[in-house]
Design an enzyme around this catalytic site. Structure first.
Site, mmCIF file in Angstrom:
data_model
loop_
_atom_site.group_PDB
_atom_site.id
_atom_site.type_symbol
_atom_site.label_atom_id
_atom_site.label_comp_id
_atom_site.label_asym_id
_atom_site.label_seq_id
_atom_site.Cartn_x
_atom_site.Cartn_y
_atom_site.Cartn_z
ATOM 1 N N ASP A 111 9.764 2.085 1.379
ATOM 2 C CA ASP A 111 8.384 2.961 1.722
ATOM 3 C C ASP A 111 8.155 2.735 3.275
ATOM 4 O OD1 ASP A 111 6.082 3.993 2.232
ATOM 5 O OD2 ASP A 111 4.911 2.978 0.640
ATOM 6 N N PHE A 147 0.725 -1.194 0.098
ATOM 7 C CA PHE A 147 0.048 -0.022 0.026
ATOM 8 C C PHE A 147 0.942 1.208 -0.072
ATOM 9 C CE2 PHE A 147 -2.289 3.498 1.788
ATOM 10 C CZ PHE A 147 -3.506 3.345 1.085
ATOM 11 N N LYS A 200 3.726 10.963 7.356
ATOM 12 C CA LYS A 200 3.064 10.891 8.281
ATOM 13 C C LYS A 200 3.476 11.430 9.758
ATOM 14 C CE LYS A 200 0.150 7.162 6.590
ATOM 15 N NZ LYS A 200 -0.911 7.719 6.229
#
Length: 428
Positions: free
Chosen positions: A239, A154, A268
């Site tokens: 990632d 994802f 984030k």
């Protein structure tokens, strides 16, 4: 009364009579399925709803709130910078960006960083960098560069990114998709090597797959990937939008295997839970492929983002939050394992990124999360099967005990609703 005035009065009456949830359902796109709670305030590890009830946050906005809600140091950095200078665009230099990038590179061990906003933007930046590096440095024929990705990944919601997702729902109705991506099983280094061709530019991988259900690869996987990529002159790009910045008990999740990637995506937690801040980081020859006009972002690297990002990194370092995540993560994992309940099919993760897989014969993970909410604990399921437990890194052991005890009560209540054979297994 004029028509406009009547319309305004009617709108005011409707708004007053409607709950926030009703208004959101009526006027918003239905691309989320939130739990039925209206949050109005956050402080530390806690969230508060519109009825004044307090909840322990065991999700921390998918790691975006690693420092807790409204941390005073971060709020101070935000407000002080906002009162001075917030946005200029990269058309000019500012006094905030350089120091932020220097600290970010030092703490991650990377040579250069390119600031963006969302995690997806950082991934898109990495795609562009890897492709151009392949053409200009590796000398892959133009238009033939391929990027290998792991199944179950994802990386965001842009059309390019969902195009290389293996999740059918993420792709359904959004094609045609960009070519140039090849998928291999996650955790299988041999499959990666078999997929590499002379046209391969890079391998993009999450050290731990978050949205797939907190999937941890076999020990030594990332080290094997590093060796394969080096030998074949393929960029290893990690990632770490969710896993980076202390979440798994190390600064970066790839640090657990003692390897250094050629490219890295962060996001984030980099925004301190206050605003979107992300970055693509890479070694010199990869980042050198960007020249003026190749890439950019109006808001990427703005002074406000740089000030908050720098304050977040300083807090992470000063409070040794990666070490805290390691220690408290081990404690949380041990307490969860002691539950020993048949509804739990698996418990996996590292640091304070843990997934509890629920046996669908007992209940869906969504039902578990709804029951946890009633117990004063907030989290969210992943793919209806896994309860995510990823609290702010500032959580303490007493708060962990509260969450685990709440989960124990929820599982006991589930057992009471099951057939006799399940109840007997739970007692045993």
């Amino acid at each position: 009364m004029t028509t406009a005035a009547r319309a305004a009065t009617l709108h005011a009456r409707v708004t007053q009579a409607s709950s926030p949830i009703e208004l959101e359902n009526r006027h918003g796109a239905h691309n989320y399925h939130p739990l039925p709670v209206v949050l109005v305030r956050g402080e530390g590890v806690y969230l508060f709803d519109d009825q004044g009830r307090r909840y322990l946050d065991m999700m921390s906005a998918y790691s975006a709130v690693s420092f807790g809600h409204s941390h005073p140091d971060l709020v101070r950095a935000l407000t002080e910078q906002a009162s001075r200078l917030a946005v200029t665009s990269r058309a000019f230099h500012t006094d905030r960006l350089g120091p932020f990038l220097e600290l970010l590179c030092r703490m991650t061990g990377m040579a250069r960083a390119l600031p963006m906003n969302s995690g997806a933007e950082a991934v898109e930046t990495g795609i562009k960098a890897a492709r151009k590096w392949a053409y200009k440095v590796k000398r892959v024929p133009e238009g033939r560069a391929q990027i290998i990705v792991a199944k179950g990944n994802f990386a965001g919601r842009t059309t390019t990114i969902v195009g290389f997702s293996s999740e059918a729902q993420y792709r359904d109705g959004f094609g045609p998709f960009a070519p140039g991506f090849v998928s291999v099983p996650f955790g299988d280094a041999a499959a990666l090597e078999a997929a590499i061709t002379p046209d391969t530019a890079a391998f993009f991988v999450e050290p731990i797959q978050g949205e797939a259900g907190i999937i941890v690869p076999p020990a030594g996987y990332l080290a094997a990937v590093r060796e394969i990529c080096t030998r074949h002159k393929v960029l290893m790009v990690c990632d770490e939008v969710q896993t980076g910045l202390g979440r798994t008990g190390r600064m970066l999740a790839c640090d657990h295997d003692g390897i250094k990637p050629d490219g890295l995506m962060l996001g984030k937690a980099l925004g301190g839970g206050l605003l979107p801040v992300s970055a693509f980081l890479a070694r010199d020859d990869v980042m050198a492929q960007f020249t003026p006009g190749d890439h950019g972002s109006t808001f990427g690297g703005n002074p406000l983002a740089a000030a908050v990002g720098m304050a977040a990194l300083q807090l992470l370092e000063r409070e040794q939050l990666a070490r805290r995540a390691h220690d408290h993560g081990e404690y949380l994992m041990a307490q969860l394992c002691q539950l020993n309940h048949p509804a739990i099919a698996d418990i996996r993760g590292k640091g304070l990124l843990i997934g509890v897989e629920i046996d669908p014969a007992f209940a869906s993970a969504r039902a578990v999360c709804e029951a946890l909410m009633a117990e004063g604990v907030l989290s969210k399921d992943t793919h209806h099967t896994v309860v995510r437990l990823a609290p702010p890194l500032v959580i303490d052991r007493a708060q962990i005990d509260f969450a685990v005890n709440a989960l124990r009560r929820v599982l006991q209540a589930l057992s009471a609703k099951q057939p006799a054979m399940h109840r007997e297994a739970a007692v045993a």
